[in-house]
Design an enzyme around this catalytic site. Structure first.
Site, PDB file in Angstrom:
ATOM      1  CG  ASP A  40      -8.201  -1.070  -4.219  1.00  0.00           C
ATOM      2  OD1 ASP A  40      -6.976  -0.836  -4.347  1.00  0.00           O
ATOM      3  OD2 ASP A  40      -8.787  -1.021  -3.132  1.00  0.00           O
TER       4      ASP A  40
ATOM      5  CG  HIS B 221      -7.429   3.916  -3.456  1.00  0.00           C
ATOM      6  ND1 HIS B 221      -6.379   3.976  -4.331  1.00  0.00           N
ATOM      7  CD2 HIS B 221      -7.433   2.654  -2.956  1.00  0.00           C
ATOM      8  CE1 HIS B 221      -5.781   2.794  -4.368  1.00  0.00           C
ATOM      9  NE2 HIS B 221      -6.401   1.968  -3.542  1.00  0.00           N
TER      10      HIS B 221
ATOM     11  CG  HIS C 257      -2.054  -0.993   1.022  1.00  0.00           C
ATOM     12  ND1 HIS C 257      -2.091  -2.200   1.677  1.00  0.00           N
ATOM     13  CD2 HIS C 257      -3.166  -0.970   0.230  1.00  0.00           C
ATOM     14  CE1 HIS C 257      -3.177  -2.874   1.318  1.00  0.00           C
ATOM     15  NE2 HIS C 257      -3.848  -2.147   0.448  1.00  0.00           N
TER      16      HIS C 257
HETATM   17 ZN   LIG Z   1      -5.951   0.070  -2.684  1.00  0.00          ZN
END
Ligand SMILES: [Zn+2]
Length: 980
Positions: A878, A773, A730
């Site tokens: 995503d 995000h 991430h």
């Molecule tokens: Zn993500």
């Protein structure tokens, strides 16, 4: 007659028999139905002791009753006479002295009697012996008719079983028409029942397979089917339902040559020596029809006799323009088989699709009826079939009768020569033909209404609906019967009994429920059954004042609002849009939870795979809070964990970035493709460039007058906050990749019919949301944040903790004057931007996955919801990494699994509950299993749904995922072999 059947069932059985034996016509049947349903007094008196009386007596009373009804009196009297002329009565005609007037009367009488005879004669089966007396009478009538009949134009001959008989041929035609009508209706109404197969507790691939075969049998009348999927790389995939096997074949020259000659989008007949047929498992059918469309050659094989096939949809498809229907069904068969082999499937959504397909075939089936009528009439009359675009036929001549069958696409007209409407028998035939067609159109309309109604209930999770037809057979079941209801009411259901027609209410329910149903049908008296807070109710189905059957509804939710809606729908009321929206929301919530429960139940491996990360969080937290208590009993209180707060970055100290140096060039073309790979970019500047290029290409830089220096700071601030925790997955790379993926999906969207759903402004929001995000990600999951009582979990009350944090941080950075790229938006625009951005980022909460999926899957036909679509694109983006080509997908998976392993270790150290899917990820086949679950259950369905929406433009991504699944499967296999 079954004594247990309720009065309704019995009544409708009797009037159907009356109609079948032509003792009453449609109009009279309708009167009886309406008066029965509305409980007309006189009729009720007649039927009072219905159960005890002899069926024949009741029939007679009913005919008498019709006779007494004033508006129908005249007509009925004629009918009565006909009914009374049973075969022995015909004897009376013998011996009457010749008198012209009386003779005509007698002939009229005889005509009616003959109708009965013809009817019975048609029912005589081969080998059945006929009473000698009947034979004698038939002979007698035969001679009588030949001697006395006026010169008959057609002079038809009916070949009875073993004897010849001249009589009014039109009766024979009428009875054949009636048979044809029933046949077509039966065949095409069957699709409704096929969904029952999906309602067993456990639905396996085999169920789906046999369902598809059943569907193709019902709708296309074929026994087996095969598909050749032609790939551009000189290869093709062959699927055969006979072996239920997919294989890869090279495309050889003979195939290539044959492809050249095959017409596209047309049904054609395969010859036995076709190169395609030669590739198939020794199939020796009497006929094989093909369709070449969307780079697939579909072949439908049939064992049937050539003479019968004239009335198949396949045979008449070209003539009546039914190719689209067949194409849709073919693609459905192909895709369902392909998908069911590799991914988890939802029986309810398949049931839903079957309803859509079925209804389009029911519409098409009226042409089968027309074709059948044509064949029947042409046995006796010379007849031409004309197709016309004109609504009215202009030229009429006196020698023929024209019958027009209007339709939106193809209007057909019969020109029947030598039919004379002055003649009573011709007139009658004429109106019968028209009536059957009208009746069939009514049947089609009913199917449409029903299908809408069924779809509503397929999506309901509050209620379980059993719907029965007039004779008590199961027509519809809204979902598999929950265990609780099954045991509470002792319900027996086995879908395989549909074929033997054994699914009637008295076989499904136990005696208590059965007698309740029968009492209710008898006199509408009903006592509420209560059992463990679960209950059921019985509803009569009444349409246009006639009884159509009944429904039994079990309610699990005590509020029972769905039941209320049922009542609304039943009474024909329209629902207002607010209620509709509410229903929709609730249905989707329930459906999601139900879906997930089923998913876990049927796929126990899901629990331990990373797929469990995508389950609604509510459930996980409940389980977790329990385990935390357990831990508290044995260990110390979990420590309050301080979430690393994002620090203010020092602009421009990381690396110089000057946007003014940028201009679009050829290397930026890669950004427009799904093959874009951020790992190939060697410097941070190159990555920043991607963000800039996307905004530039979309025209946002100019449209929203974004100051370059603000964008510069914004990008750098985002990069800093992405990378501040050194997460393996991430991080900034992931953020940029998700933005690029969303950008790519929008590009594909722009070339579809749905392009207008997301306008420029919303696309801008989508770009910035996808970029931001995961900004400030802690490298841990929400569950960890919650279990560790982190600052973020406290701030956001355990609800979408990280996602709220990402959204808040993005907005915070945007509001900073130096990094505000929205300076030129007005206040209202800024508010809208913020609202959209929050909604988008919250939709990346993995525990919302199934809700999102269900919501999108169940979107209405006229879908136009920018919020839902943006959210779905965000969520699918995503998974950008997982959809890439296998090599790259593996790299992304390795990054995320590093992050999981770190968390797992930390959870162990801190004494928090550990996530089973994070365990042992260093062991290749453990990791592989988890990846398979994730790809099959979460990623693939997600892409598949978006691809379908984007008009199949993401097929290549799905192919990547399938390859990757195969890659991991090999590793699992290897691991298993080593263990042995
Ligand atoms: Zn993500």
């Amino acid at each position: 007659m079954n004594q247990q059947l309720g009065s309704y069932v019995k009544f409708f059985h009797i009037i159907r028999e009356l109609e079948d034996s032509n003792q009453i016509d449609i109009k009279q049947k309708q009167i009886l139905k309406v008066n029965f349903t509305t409980k007309e007094k006189k009729l009720m008196n007649i039927l009072n002791d219905l159960n005890d009386e002899d069926e024949e007596e009741i029939k007679f009373s009913l005919l008498n009753y019709l006779n007494e009804s004033p508006q129908e009196k005249q007509q009925i009297q004629r009918q009565m006479k006909r009914t009374r002329s049973s075969i022995t009565d015909v004897d009376l005609i013998k011996g009457i002295q010749y008198d012209e007037l009386k003779f005509t009367d007698a002939l009229a009488e005889m005509e009616k009697a003959l109708k009965l005879i013809t009817h019975f004669q048609a029912k005589i089966k081969d080998g059945q012996t006929i009473d000698p007396k009947v034979n004698e009478i038939l002979e007698h009538i035969n001679t009588l008719f030949i001697q006395n009949s006026p010169q008959n134009i057609h002079s038809p001959t009916i070949i009875g079983r073993g004897q010849s008989l001249n009589l009014d041929i039109n009766y024979q035609i009428e009875s054949e028409l009636s048979e044809a009508y029933k046949e077509v209706k039966c065949q095409f109404a069957n699709y409704m029942k096929s969904h029952l197969l999906l309602m067993d507790e456990t639905v396996s691939y085999n169920t789906i397979f046999s369902l598809l075969k059943e569907l193709s049998k019902n709708l296309l009348n074929c026994d087996n089917f095969s598909f050749f999927v032609i790939n551009p790389n000189n290869e093709m995939e062959l699927y055969q339902s006979k072996t239920d096997n997919i294989e890869q074949l090279p495309i050889d020259q003979t195939i290539k040559d044959e492809l050249e000659t095959i017409p596209q989008n047309k049904i054609f007949r395969f010859s036995q020596n076709s190169s395609f047929c030669s590739k198939l498992m020794s199939i020796n059918y009497l006929s094989s029809y093909g369709l070449y469309a969307n780079n697939v050659v579909f072949i439908y094989h049939s064992k049937q006799n050539k003479q019968l096939e004239t009335q198949d949809i396949l045979k008449i498809a070209n003539e009546y323009q039914l190719i689209d229907e067949i194409k849709t069904l073919s693609m459905f068969l192909l895709q369902t088989i392909q998908n069911a082999k590799v991914q988890f499937f939802s029986p309810l959504s398949i049931a839903d699709m079957i309803l859509d397909l079925g209804i389009s075939f029911v519409r098409a089936s009226k042409f089968v009826l027309i074709e059948k009528m044509y064949n029947i009439i042409s046995q006796v009359y010379k007849i031409d079939k004309l197709q016309t675009d004109q609504q009215e036929i202009q030229v009429w001549d006196t020698e023929s009768v024209y019958i027009v069958f209007k339709d939106q696409t193809v209007t057909v007209c019969f020109r029947i020569y030598q039919m004379n409407l002055v003649k009573q028998s011709d007139q009658r035939l004429y109106s019968e033909i028209k009536q059957f067609y009208e009746k069939y159109l009514r049947f089609i309309r009913e199917c449409f209404d029903k299908s809408a109604f069924y779809k509503f209930f397929l999506r309901s999770n509050d209620s379980l609906i059993f719907e029965f037809d007039k004779s008590g057979h199961l027509l519809f079941l809204s979902r598999p019967i929950p265990k609780q209801i099954k045991s509470n009411f002792n319900i027996q259901f086995n879908s395989h009994l549909i074929h033997s027609n054994q699914l009637s209410y008295n076989k499904i329910f136990d005696q208590n429920v059965v007698s309740n149903i029968e009492n209710y049908l008898q006199d509408h008296k009903w006592q509420m059954m209560k059992d463990n807070e679960k209950q059921y109710e019985i509803f009569l189905k009444i349409e246009e004042k006639t009884y159509k059957g009944f429904a039994v509804i079990f309610t699990e939710n005590i509020k029972g609002w769905v039941k209320e809606q049922f009542k609304q729908l039943e009474s024909g009321n329209q629902l207002d849009s607010k209620i509709k929206a509410k229903i929709r929301k609730q249905l989707i919530q329930h459906e999601t939870i139900n879906f997930v429960n089923k998913l876990e139940e049927n796929n126990p491996e899901v629990k331990d795979s990373v797929a469990s990360l995508y389950m609604p969080l509510q459930q996980l937290i409940l389980k977790k809070s329990k385990s935390i208590r357990d831990i508290q009993n044995t260990q110390n209180e979990p420590k309050m964990r301080k979430t690393e707060a994002p620090q203010r970055s020092k602009y421009l100290t990381i690396q110089e970035l000057d946007l003014n140096e940028f201009s679009l060039d050829i290397q930026d073309d890669l950004i427009d493709t799904f093959d874009f790979n951020i790992m190939e970019l060697t410097s941070q500047i190159q990555k920043h460039r991607v963000v800039w290029a996307i905004l530039k290409k979309n025209g946002h830089l100019d449209e929203y007058q974004i100051p370059p220096e603000n964008l510069q700071s914004f990008i750098k601030e985002m990069e800093y906050n992405y990378n501040v925790n050194n997460n393996p997955y991430h991080n900034y790379d992931h953020g940029v990749t998700v933005m690029q993926t969303a950008y790519y999906f929008c590009l594909e969207l722009a070339f579809t019919s749905n392009a207008s759903i997301i306008d420029n402004f919303n696309r801008f929001i989508l770009m910035i949301s996808s970029f931001g995000h995961d900004v400030g990600h802690t490298g841990k999951t929400n569950v960890f944040e919650i279990n560790s009582l982190s600052d973020l979990a406290m701030r956001y009350h355990d609800k979408s903790v990280l996602e709220q944090h990402h959204a808040a941080l993005t907005i915070q950075i945007l509001k900073n004057p130096q990094s505000n790229i929205l300076v030129n938006l007005n206040q209202q625009e800024f508010r809208n931007f913020r609202k959209g951005l929050i909604a988008n980022i919250l939709s990346t909460d993995m525990s919302e996955h199934f809700t999102l999926l269900k919501d999108f899957e169940n979107r209405p036909k006229d879908f136009n919801d920018c919020k839902i679509l943006s959210g779905y694109i965000m969520h699918t983006s995503d998974f950008g990494g997982a959809g890439k080509k296998t090599n790259l997908s593996i790299q992304w998976s390795s990054r995320v699994n590093q992050e999981f392993s770190i968390q797992y270790k930390l959870e162990g150290e801190l004494g928090y509950p550990q996530q089973p899917y994070m365990k042992d990820l260093h062991i290749p086949h453990v990791l592989a299993k988890s990846e398979i679950g994730f790809l099959k259950v979460i990623v693939r369905p997600c892409y598949a749904l978006l691809s379908e929406f984007l008009e199949d433009k993401l097929k290549h991504c799905i192919a990547n995922i399938d390859d990757t699944i195969q890659h991991w499967e090999k590793i699992v296999k290897k691991g298993e072999e080593q263990q042995q």
